[in-house]
Design an enzyme around this catalytic site. Structure first.
Site, short mmCIF file in Angstrom:
data_model
loop_
_atom_site.label_atom_id
_atom_site.label_comp_id
_atom_site.label_asym_id
_atom_site.label_seq_id
_atom_site.Cartn_x
_atom_site.Cartn_y
_atom_site.Cartn_z
N GLY A 134 -18.22 17.62 14.92
CA GLY A 134 -18.89 16.54 14.49
C GLY A 134 -19.03 15.25 15.30
O GLY A 134 -20.13 14.84 15.27
N PHE A 135 -18.04 15.01 15.69
CA PHE A 135 -17.92 13.66 16.32
C PHE A 135 -16.81 13.64 17.46
O PHE A 135 -16.00 14.60 17.67
CB PHE A 135 -17.27 12.60 15.40
CG PHE A 135 -17.96 12.35 14.16
CD1 PHE A 135 -19.14 11.25 14.36
CD2 PHE A 135 -17.83 13.09 13.10
CE1 PHE A 135 -19.75 11.10 13.15
CE2 PHE A 135 -18.65 12.64 11.86
CZ PHE A 135 -19.58 11.59 12.13
N HIS A 191 -21.41 20.96 29.13
CA HIS A 191 -21.32 21.47 27.64
C HIS A 191 -22.18 20.56 26.82
O HIS A 191 -22.33 19.22 26.84
CB HIS A 191 -19.86 21.11 27.18
CG HIS A 191 -19.66 21.92 25.86
ND1 HIS A 191 -19.39 22.86 25.36
CD2 HIS A 191 -19.75 21.12 24.64
CE1 HIS A 191 -18.96 23.32 24.34
NE2 HIS A 191 -19.26 22.19 23.60
N GLY A 227 -14.91 15.35 26.73
CA GLY A 227 -15.94 14.23 26.74
C GLY A 227 -15.69 13.03 26.97
O GLY A 227 -15.70 12.66 28.49
N GLY A 239 -14.22 12.05 20.61
CA GLY A 239 -13.31 10.97 20.37
C GLY A 239 -12.14 11.17 19.41
O GLY A 239 -11.21 10.34 19.05
N MET A 271 -23.72 23.84 16.63
CA MET A 271 -23.06 23.44 15.25
C MET A 271 -23.98 23.33 14.33
O MET A 271 -24.35 22.02 13.82
CB MET A 271 -22.24 22.27 15.55
CG MET A 271 -20.93 22.50 16.29
SD MET A 271 -19.94 20.78 16.81
CE MET A 271 -21.00 20.56 18.37
#
Length: 227
Positions: A146-147, A37, A199, A149, A72
């Site tokens: 956008g981030f 990904h 991730g 975690g 995105m």
């Protein structure tokens, strides 16, 4: 490619070593990843900036499974051809990124890629209903994009269930992106997901020099689902 609804783990390279992406891809595939990904962010549609077509092209040489490219970005359409030529197998665009998402999905398929549709947590999956026959994949964001975690947004489980009912027996993958780990994986799969983007839950504790933790992390996600 034949459609297959069996569970797939798609590690997000956003959590890998940016200085060694090629070997990171090779390592995580060797440890059991089904797809790779790739999170493309523009610093405009989402508050982060990552990769463009040249990086995707460079990664393509190392990916032997499926390269799943998540755009995105806004606008999307001017970049579809470049990302397709870079080697993406799947291109996923956000329903929120432009006013003509049907045309975007058409353009993705015309470029030779499978077409994905992504929806943010604040967007009802009911809006995907008129678009499903243009989709090969629907990505339900279980964090705000956008981030990496971030924590899993529990309310998205109902969205996944609704989407699964809407899809019926059509050959459309349901992908989950955000907060996937051994705790959340069984719940999203039970709700109807078959592709899990992970991730930090995959890459934590390992490295190119010591990739065994990648395999152990992937195995834990699969085992949690079976349990």
């Amino acid at each position: 490619m034949t459609f297959d609804r069996s569970l797939k783990i798609a590690p997000s390279i956003l959590a890998a070593d940016f200085a060694d992406f090629g070997r990171e891809v090779q390592a995580v595939e060797a440890q059991g990843a089904d797809w790779i990904h790739v999170d493309v962010m523009d610093g405009h549609f989402v508050p982060n900036l990552t990769f463009g077509p040249p990086m995707v092209k460079a990664l393509r040489r190392h990916v032997t499974t499926v390269m799943d490219v998540h755009l995105m970005i806004a606008p999307v359409d001017p970049f579809i051809e470049a990302f397709a030529e870079a080697g993406a197998d799947i291109l996923t665009a956000h329903i929120e990124a432009g006013p003509h998402i049907h045309r975007t999905l058409q353009a993705i398929r015309a470029a030779g890629c499978r077409a994905g549709l992504a929806l943010n947590p604040g967007t009802s999956v009911q809006l995907a209903a008129p678009l499903l026959d243009m989709c090969d994949l629907v990505c339900v964001m279980t964090v705000n994009p956008g981030f990496g975690g971030q924590s899993f947004i529990e309310s998205q489980l109902d969205q996944i269930r609704t989407l699964r009912e809407m899809i019926g027996d059509r050959p459309i993958h349901i992908e989950i992106d955000g907060g996937v780990d051994p705790g959340t994986a069984p719940r999203v799969v039970a709700a109807g997901a078959d592709v899990l983007v992970a991730g930090s839950a995959v890459f934590k504790g390992g490295s190119v020099a010591d990739p065994a933790p990648y395999g152990a992390n992937i195995a834990r996600i699969r085992a949690a689902n079976k349990a």
